[in-house]
Enzyme design. Structure first.
Site, mmCIF file in Angstrom:
data_model
loop_
_atom_site.group_PDB
_atom_site.id
_atom_site.type_symbol
_atom_site.label_atom_id
_atom_site.label_comp_id
_atom_site.label_asym_id
_atom_site.label_seq_id
_atom_site.Cartn_x
_atom_site.Cartn_y
_atom_site.Cartn_z
ATOM 1 N N ASP A 280 -11.035 2.806 3.683
ATOM 2 C CA ASP A 280 -11.237 1.364 3.552
ATOM 3 C C ASP A 280 -12.727 1.061 3.381
ATOM 4 O O ASP A 280 -13.096 -0.041 2.979
ATOM 5 C CB ASP A 280 -10.707 0.681 4.831
ATOM 6 C CG ASP A 280 -9.924 -0.576 4.526
ATOM 7 O OD1 ASP A 280 -9.694 -0.852 3.339
ATOM 8 O OD2 ASP A 280 -9.560 -1.284 5.486
ATOM 9 N N GLN B 223 -4.751 -1.980 9.487
ATOM 10 C CA GLN B 223 -4.581 -3.284 8.834
ATOM 11 C C GLN B 223 -5.207 -4.389 9.693
ATOM 12 O O GLN B 223 -4.876 -4.530 10.875
ATOM 13 C CB GLN B 223 -3.087 -3.550 8.596
ATOM 14 C CG GLN B 223 -2.793 -4.813 7.821
ATOM 15 C CD GLN B 223 -3.346 -4.778 6.389
ATOM 16 O OE1 GLN B 223 -3.253 -3.783 5.691
ATOM 17 N NE2 GLN B 223 -3.955 -5.875 5.958
ATOM 18 N N LYS C 170 0.842 -1.208 0.000
ATOM 19 C CA LYS C 170 0.000 0.000 0.000
ATOM 20 C C LYS C 170 0.874 1.253 0.000
ATOM 21 O O LYS C 170 0.590 2.220 -0.710
ATOM 22 C CB LYS C 170 -0.965 -0.034 1.188
ATOM 23 C CG LYS C 170 -2.061 -1.065 0.986
ATOM 24 C CD LYS C 170 -2.820 -1.442 2.234
ATOM 25 C CE LYS C 170 -3.741 -2.634 1.934
ATOM 26 N NZ LYS C 170 -4.358 -3.226 3.104
#
Ligand code: NAP
Length: 291
Positions: free
Chosen positions: A121, A98, A54
């Site tokens: 997200d 994460q 990422k």
């Protein structure tokens, strides 16, 4: 006839190139550089690798990225303090915690804390809730489900009235994919571990999205001829001959299913790259909204 292969890597590369150009224009206009912050707790190899990818992707399109790495034993308060700080930081347009977090942490409480305005997200309950309500739009659509929809649309324009079957009902993949398909007027069946006859249900699908995390569970005789099959599954299989000692495989028995399906997105090489492209897209969108 062998299925058309939906090349997620290529589609994702095209999207990243568009984002890079849009970002260059933005910077030339003197606007702020989009910033993505990641929060990683612990040292699980897979999570570290996802976070690294990422950051690398941000660099490639000209975004700033900020990595926060905490020890495996980090406390709830430590993680929450970082999220609060990032919520208030004007350089940060997107926050990504994460997953999975270590067991001792309250994952939902941490995800709830992320500002909806920076939830790139797309998994904050408010964003998912808006997705579930007719006539409302989430600020961000969850990245993997958004990527799945782009792959489907690369081969089917109009989903209205099609039968779609989603294998899996998780908060981050199965359920939002189902909601997105419903929003496009598909008739959707969601399957899970208690579903009685997966094979028969799948056989009715014009569009099949597999997100269960079970190696090659979807077989050729589950597939309606000509169906569009999107494999989200990412499963590790021991492979002593390979450098890493394992290889990745999907939820779909690719070799046999491709002989029946009309189009198929393989795993790896399909949804994975799309997830990162959608994360970049959401981060740019966030920067634009916060300008
Ligand atoms: P998850 O949270 O473990 O959810 C799995 C879902 O599959 C659950 O709804 C579960 O049912 C269902 N399920 C499990 N075994 C089943 C079976 N034998 N038959 C029918 N349904 C079954 O997993 P997830 O986070 O959604 O991820 C799913 C897969 O996608 C994993 O392989 C993951 O690695 C992959 N993934 C890939 C990406 C990417 O970017 N490529 C991103 C996210 C996830 P219950 O609800 O009844 O337990």
């Amino acid at each position: 006839m062998t299925a058309r292969i939906i090349d997620g890597k290529m589609i994702a590369a095209r999207i990243r190139a568009q984002i890079r150009v849009e970002n260059e224009k933005r910077l030339q206009m003197g606007k702020q550089q989009p910033g993505l912050a990641t929060v990683l707790v612990g040292d699980a190899a897979a999570s570290q690798s996802y976070v690294r990818m990422k950051h690398r992707a941000c660099e490639e399109v000209g975004f700033q990225s900020y990595g926060h790495q905490l020890d495996e034993n980090a406390t709830q308060t430590e993680v929450e303090t970082i999220v609060r700080t990032l919520n208030d930081d004007p350089k940060v347009h997107g926050i990504l915690v994460q997953l999975p977090l270590p067991q001792h942490l309250d994952e939902n409480a941490i995800l709830d804390l992320i500002s909806v305005e920076k939830d790139v997200d797309g998994i904050h309950p408010l964003n998912i809730g808006r997705l579930a309500q007719k006539g409302r739009e989430p600020r961000f659509v969850a990245c993997t489900p958004a990527g799945v929809m782009v792959l489907i649309h690369s081969v089917v324009e109009n989903l209205s009235g099609l039968n779609a079957v989603v294998l899996g009902r998780s908060n981050i993949v199965g359920m939002p994919v189902a909601l997105l398909l419903i929003a496009e007027d598909a008739t959707v069946t969601v399957c899970h571990s208690r579903t009685k006859d997966l094979a028969a249900t799948c056989a009715s699908a014009d569009i099949l999205v597999a997100a269960v995390g079970r190696r090659e569970i979807v077989k050729a005789d589950w597939i309606k001829p000509g169906a569009v099959v999107i494999d989200v599954g990412t499963n590790r299989v021991d492979d002593p001959g390979s450098k890493r000692g394992y290889r990745l495989t999907g939820d779909v028995a690719f070799e046999e299913v491709k002989e029946i399906a009309g189009a198929i997105s393989p795993s790896p090489g399909g949804v994975g790259p799309m997830t990162i492209a959608m994360l970049l897209k959401n981060t740019l969108h966030s920067a634009q909204l916060l300008d």
